[in-house]
Every structure is written in structure tokens, then in C-alpha cells.
Design a protein around this motif. Structure first.
Motif, mmCIF file in Angstrom:
data_model
loop_
_atom_site.group_PDB
_atom_site.id
_atom_site.type_symbol
_atom_site.label_atom_id
_atom_site.label_comp_id
_atom_site.label_asym_id
_atom_site.label_seq_id
_atom_site.Cartn_x
_atom_site.Cartn_y
_atom_site.Cartn_z
ATOM 1 N N ARG A 270 0.829 -1.200 0.000
ATOM 2 C CA ARG A 270 0.000 0.000 0.000
ATOM 3 C C ARG A 270 0.876 1.267 0.000
ATOM 4 O O ARG A 270 0.530 2.247 -0.653
ATOM 5 C CB ARG A 270 -0.927 0.002 1.196
ATOM 6 N N THR A 271 1.963 1.243 0.712
ATOM 7 C CA THR A 271 2.855 2.393 0.743
ATOM 8 C C THR A 271 3.474 2.628 -0.628
ATOM 9 O O THR A 271 3.523 3.768 -1.112
ATOM 10 C CB THR A 271 3.962 2.185 1.801
ATOM 11 N N ILE A 272 3.925 1.576 -1.268
ATOM 12 C CA ILE A 272 4.514 1.708 -2.605
ATOM 13 C C ILE A 272 3.464 2.184 -3.597
ATOM 14 O O ILE A 272 3.729 3.047 -4.434
ATOM 15 C CB ILE A 272 5.162 0.374 -3.044
ATOM 16 N N ALA A 273 2.255 1.664 -3.506
ATOM 17 C CA ALA A 273 1.186 2.100 -4.402
ATOM 18 C C ALA A 273 0.860 3.578 -4.179
ATOM 19 O O ALA A 273 0.629 4.326 -5.137
ATOM 20 C CB ALA A 273 -0.055 1.240 -4.197
ATOM 21 N N ALA A 274 0.847 4.022 -2.941
ATOM 22 C CA ALA A 274 0.575 5.434 -2.653
ATOM 23 C C ALA A 274 1.682 6.330 -3.198
ATOM 24 O O ALA A 274 1.397 7.397 -3.759
ATOM 25 C CB ALA A 274 0.418 5.634 -1.146
ATOM 26 N N ILE A 275 2.916 5.912 -3.076
ATOM 27 C CA ILE A 275 4.037 6.697 -3.597
ATOM 28 C C ILE A 275 3.962 6.780 -5.117
ATOM 29 O O ILE A 275 4.148 7.845 -5.702
ATOM 30 C CB ILE A 275 5.378 6.103 -3.123
ATOM 31 N N ILE A 276 3.678 5.663 -5.767
ATOM 32 C CA ILE A 276 3.556 5.662 -7.238
ATOM 33 C C ILE A 276 2.407 6.565 -7.671
ATOM 34 O O ILE A 276 2.529 7.324 -8.630
ATOM 35 C CB ILE A 276 3.384 4.225 -7.761
ATOM 36 N N TYR A 277 1.284 6.531 -6.967
ATOM 37 C CA TYR A 277 0.155 7.386 -7.307
ATOM 38 C C TYR A 277 0.531 8.860 -7.157
ATOM 39 O O TYR A 277 0.223 9.680 -8.020
ATOM 40 C CB TYR A 277 -1.050 7.061 -6.425
ATOM 41 N N ILE A 278 1.200 9.212 -6.067
ATOM 42 C CA ILE A 278 1.573 10.609 -5.832
ATOM 43 C C ILE A 278 2.536 11.094 -6.903
ATOM 44 O O ILE A 278 2.388 12.193 -7.435
ATOM 45 C CB ILE A 278 2.172 10.768 -4.422
ATOM 46 N N VAL A 279 3.510 10.290 -7.251
ATOM 47 C CA VAL A 279 4.511 10.710 -8.229
ATOM 48 C C VAL A 279 3.928 10.774 -9.630
ATOM 49 O O VAL A 279 4.192 11.713 -10.382
ATOM 50 C CB VAL A 279 5.735 9.765 -8.179
ATOM 51 N N CYS A 280 3.119 9.806 -10.006
ATOM 52 C CA CYS A 280 2.656 9.719 -11.393
ATOM 53 C C CYS A 280 1.330 10.422 -11.665
ATOM 54 O O CYS A 280 1.110 10.886 -12.783
ATOM 55 C CB CYS A 280 2.532 8.258 -11.804
ATOM 56 N N CYS A 281 0.455 10.482 -10.714
ATOM 57 C CA CYS A 281 -0.907 10.916 -11.018
ATOM 58 C C CYS A 281 -1.311 12.245 -10.390
ATOM 59 O O CYS A 281 -2.361 12.773 -10.726
ATOM 60 C CB CYS A 281 -1.884 9.839 -10.561
#
Length: 159
Positions: free
Chosen positions: A9-20
Motif C-alpha cells: 500500500r505504501t509503494i502504491a501510494a508513492i507511485i500514485y503521488i509521483v505519477c498521477c
């Protein structure tokens, strides 16, 4: 929740913040950032690339890294301490007789190369126009703005 799910979940949140997120578009992640201006007296579609002093800055950093150990290696009892220093020693300046001159010479040589690279990139820029592409010599017209560069010599153009 297990540690495995927390990490996912932490990695998914980081990817969402950076990309989206809108902040990523403000940082221009994944987009071209070409800085160019129109030269003084040039056409509207002429592009004079801006200076990016990354290589001179990294070369200067390497020069300082080569210079400082040559100036700072001496016994603690001979170091020159500033008058405001109240510690036990070890944070002072070495007298010139303890300097490692070969290392200092290499450091100054690398710093001189950094200054030479920086002065070259200030006066020589990449120009793209309808006639071709090439490195041209420019000079500041002195109008107070950083974008007032006039092309002096176009002999480096490739048609």
C-alpha cells in the motif's frame, strides 16, 4: 494488516503521488525541459539554447574534493584555530608547510578546468535555425535581461 500489505500500500501510494498527482505535472516529470531563447536580431523560430552549467559545477565540486584533503592534513597541535573556537582542537586550518602541494595542485588544476568550461559555455551556445544547427559564439547585448544574447559568429553551423 501484515507488513507485506503495508509495504504494498505504501509503494502504491508513492507511485500514485509521483505519477498521477498535479504536483508531478508541476515538476514536469517525464516532459521535455528545453530552455531556449530567440537571439537578438533572429527570426521567431530561431532557438538559442540556454546555458546549463551542470558539468562545470560537478567539475568544480571534484576540484574542491581534491583540494581540501591536501590543505587539511596536519597534526592537531599545529592547527591554526579561529579566535572564536573554544573546543579541544581538530577543527582548525593547517599552516602552509603541512599542505600536500601535489594534491593542492591537482585540485587547483581541476578548479581551473571548471572555470574554463563555464566560461566556454557562457560564450558558446547551440543555435537551431532554418539554415541548420551548430555551436555559435554569442555576446550579451547589455540590456539588463539574461535573454538578450546576440550571435557573433555563425561559422560553426551545419546546414
Amino acid at each position: 494488516m501484515t507488513m507485506k500489505h503495508f509495504c504494498r500500500r505504501t509503494i502504491a501510494a508513492i507511485i500514485y503521488i509521483v505519477c498521477c498527482s498535479s504536483h508531478a505535472s508541476a515538476l514536469m516529470i517525464g516532459k521535455r525541459r528545453i530552455i531556449c531563447t530567440q537571439p537578438v536580431g533572429g527570426k521567431a523560430d530561431d532557438a538559442l539554447m540556454g546555458q546549463k552549467p551542470v558539468i562545470p559545477a560537478l567539475t568544480g565540486y571534484a576540484g574542491f574534493q581534491a583540494l581540501l584533503p591536501g590543505l587539511g592534513k596536519c597534526p592537531i597541535d599545529v592547527q591554526i584555530q579561529p579566535p572564536w573556537f573554544q573546543g579541544a582542537g581538530g577543527a582548525g586550518f593547517c599552516p602552509p608547510e603541512y599542505w600536500a602541494l601535489p594534491a593542492v595542485g591537482v585540485g587547483f588544476g581541476i578548479l581551473a578546468a571548471a572555470f574554463a568550461l563555464n566560461s566556454y559555455t557562457e560564450t558558446n551556445r547551440l543555435l537551431i535555425d532554418n539554415n541548420g544547427i551548430g555551436v555559435v559564439e554569442v555576446e550579451d547585448t547589455g540590456n539588463g535581461s539574461k535573454d538578450n544574447l546576440a550571435v557573433i559568429d555563425k561559422r560553426g553551423m551545419i546546414p
